[in-house]
Design an enzyme around this catalytic site. Structure first.
Site, mmCIF file in Angstrom:
data_model
loop_
_atom_site.group_PDB
_atom_site.id
_atom_site.type_symbol
_atom_site.label_atom_id
_atom_site.label_comp_id
_atom_site.label_asym_id
_atom_site.label_seq_id
_atom_site.Cartn_x
_atom_site.Cartn_y
_atom_site.Cartn_z
ATOM 1 N N CYS A 17 0.806 -1.228 0.000
ATOM 2 C CA CYS A 17 0.000 0.000 0.000
ATOM 3 C C CYS A 17 0.835 1.271 0.000
ATOM 4 C CB CYS A 17 -0.967 -0.027 1.172
ATOM 5 S SG CYS A 17 -2.060 -1.467 1.073
ATOM 6 N N HIS B 133 -8.959 3.572 -2.789
ATOM 7 C CA HIS B 133 -7.590 3.135 -2.501
ATOM 8 C C HIS B 133 -7.112 2.108 -3.538
ATOM 9 C CE1 HIS B 133 -4.016 1.887 -0.509
ATOM 10 N NE2 HIS B 133 -4.509 1.013 0.336
#
Lengths: 383, 383
Positions: free
Chosen positions: B81, B332
């Site tokens: 991430c 995201h």
């Protein structure tokens, strides 16, 4: 801004082979050996660049945590077969730009059995063709490149096969090589045809392995007792230009980017191919080694076949190309290859290559190419 | 060696959403917009750093070839991430070290439906648990972190939920946000429980998207008409230390590396959190935003709950945190997130954020964290 001098003071690599060892175990061996040769403690490393093709997004961290190294910034880098030298090039830049004093580059791969397209995410459609018996896609591309070379320049199947004979012969003296048996020209030509002109002995094997390099500034090297370290005197990455893809089979296997990366390195270094002593180049298939002689300027375009005929690229010749045995015999664990080439050249320039030592080697050249990806060429020198 | 000033003169991002567009199409939009804002031609770029988590080894090249950009050195970077900001950090270093004048960082992701462990190579065993109905592994980790915070400091479910209310409210003004509807505290708390204390409205959605940044030297910026560009005044990557993993659930979600990266940035910049105006931080789950207030030093350890209660982190407060809507509402797409945060802050500091503009914003802070990976904190300033 002037670049700083960049040195490689420690290298390590595992034996390349098919094995049951986990990637963390392979990395531990390669990195431990590189740090030991460098005389550097893990706490002295400032950044790490991890190269691999297959696996989770943060395998680099996992491998380092597995050997007790935490807290180190890690970048996981992917560029297919040029992954290892892409990691090395980032390490080089971290030192050359003056942001770090000492960094680590390492590469590794645990390969699955079968052709490349069965192992890489995103090639599922090509993998289905392989299931139906189609030759592996890489063999097709580098075979087509070889046949274009035959048509354009009259290169022969025997000349390609001689590359394999040479590299298998070199690898007899490399204890880290996957294969260590010499073979004759007749054996190479008579081995199973994968994709004309490539017989199986002209294709690199499937391998597992890891390799690593400790890269640092001249000042850091001196402080750690390396008074006469191997330096990276020039390094460049090139990628395909869109017009390359219109150049037929040879354009598809990266000839353009290889030439441009080599040219950039010769210009940066102010040293041409005539001054190079030892070369590790990307012989994933025999055809690519012969074609790369031309891309690196060892001979003119079209004369690669004649160059291998004259024995100019082995012990006793103008250059020794792939003293390690190359990808063809030493093996080709994708992410590790670019750092294994670096390890061989650093050993050679330090006079540490034992039975395969190239006498008086002072300048080394590395060529690592990945299709659809990049070509990285690196020149090393020890004064 | 002194670092050079590093500027971000162009940014771009697609709308984040689930969509049918190919990744090359998403990248084309983000990179084209970034180059247009910068006033830079593709030929002026010297290197590119491509961030993504899923896909082939050389997706970065493929995306650039797809928009007609060839011949550019490309590094494909992966760090879960924190992938996008890892690519940005390499771009920063290329300029700070003086090796390049102008480089490109871009990130993208085409996500599959379902929890993270279904999309990532190497998590097949965890994916099997998900098939049997186990909560997604990321929700478990960040939920456990939240519960440890509740136990240690008395933080309440309502306080976590308020983070989501705030970020969904902010996203109403962001046309690139996946969700654009405000919701009440009651709605957040009453939405489906994923893993206590995380209801579904406290979990970021599954998104596709791309974002990009043109990063250059001060001299290059000036030559291209950017007299008062946004600068990256400090940037640092930190990774987990092995002892962090012994710190319970909070240790497993990167609190240690977040603190260390933030501390390093404050020291480099000579600017503390009290001088920051606008913040984009990694709110993959509501719990992580609240906990990150503490890691970034916006309040003392254990006081994150009180901070959200005081409205200090929205318009009218001391800071505006996640004016874009954050990961919770904006979305995201893993590899794109770190560059989308950068885009928002660059727009904010240039006064280009339209209805969500933070008045007088001069100093911005970015926090992007990837589990098992790295945390990158970046400070931006426009004088």
């Amino acid at each position: 801004m002037a670049k700083r001098e960049v040195c490689v003071i420690g290298v390590g690599m595992t034996k390349f082979e098919r094995c049951e060892r986990d990637f963390t175990d392979l990395v531990r061996e390669a990195v431990t050996d590189a740090l030991a040769m460098a005389g550097v403690r893990p706490e002295e490393l400032e950044q790490a660049f991890a190269g691999y093709v297959n696996g989770m997004s943060t395998q680099g961290q996992r491998a380092l945590y597995g050997m007790g190294i935490g807290g180190l910034p890690v970048y996981n880098v992917h560029n297919y077969c040029s992954t290892g030298s892409s990691a090395l090039h980032l390490a080089y830049q971290a030192i050359a730009g003056g942001l770090n004093e000492c960094v680590l580059a390492f590469g590794f791969e645990k390969m699955q059995k079968g052709p490349l397209e069965k192992q890489l995410t995103g090639l599922e459609n090509i993998a289905k063709e392989a299931d139906k018996g189609a030759p592996p896609v890489a063999a097709r591309m580098f075979g087509d490149g070889g046949r274009q070379h035959m048509e354009l320049y009259g290169t022969t199947r025997e000349q390609f096969a001689k590359v394999s004979v040479k590299n298998h012969r070199h690898s007899v003296n490399n204890p880290r090589s996957q294969y260590r048996e010499a073979c004759t020209l007749e054996e190479v030509l008579a081995s199973r045809m994968v994709y004309d002109p490539l017989t199986i002995l002209q294709c690199c094997p499937t391998s597992d392995g890891a390799a690593a390099a400790v890269v640092c500034s001249r000042e850091f090297a001196a402080k750690h007792g390396h008074g006469r370290p191997v330096k990276i005197v020039a390094q460049a990455m090139a990628t395909d230009k869109l017009e390359d893809f219109a150049q037929g089979a040879l354009g598809m296997i990266g000839v353009g980017m290889s030439r441009r990366a080599a040219q950039a390195v010769y210009e940066q270094a102010g040293i041409g191919p005539e001054d190079v002593d030892v070369i590790e180049l990307h012989d994933c298939f025999s055809t690519n080694e012969l074609i790369t002689y031309e891309s690196l300027g060892l001979c003119k375009e079209g004369e690669g076949g004649r160059l291998i005929d004259t024995d100019a690229v082995t012990y006793g010749g103008k250059w020794v190309v792939n003293p390690s045995g190359g990808l063809l015999s030493k093996g080709h664990p994708l992410g590790a290859t670019g750092l294994a080439q670096c390890a061989e050249l650093v050993w050679q320039l330090n006079g540490m290559a034992e039975k395969r030592q190239v006498e008086g080697a002072r300048i080394g050249l590395q060529h690592n190419v990945g299709l659809g990806g990049a070509c990285v060429v690196t020149m090393y020198r020890r004064d």
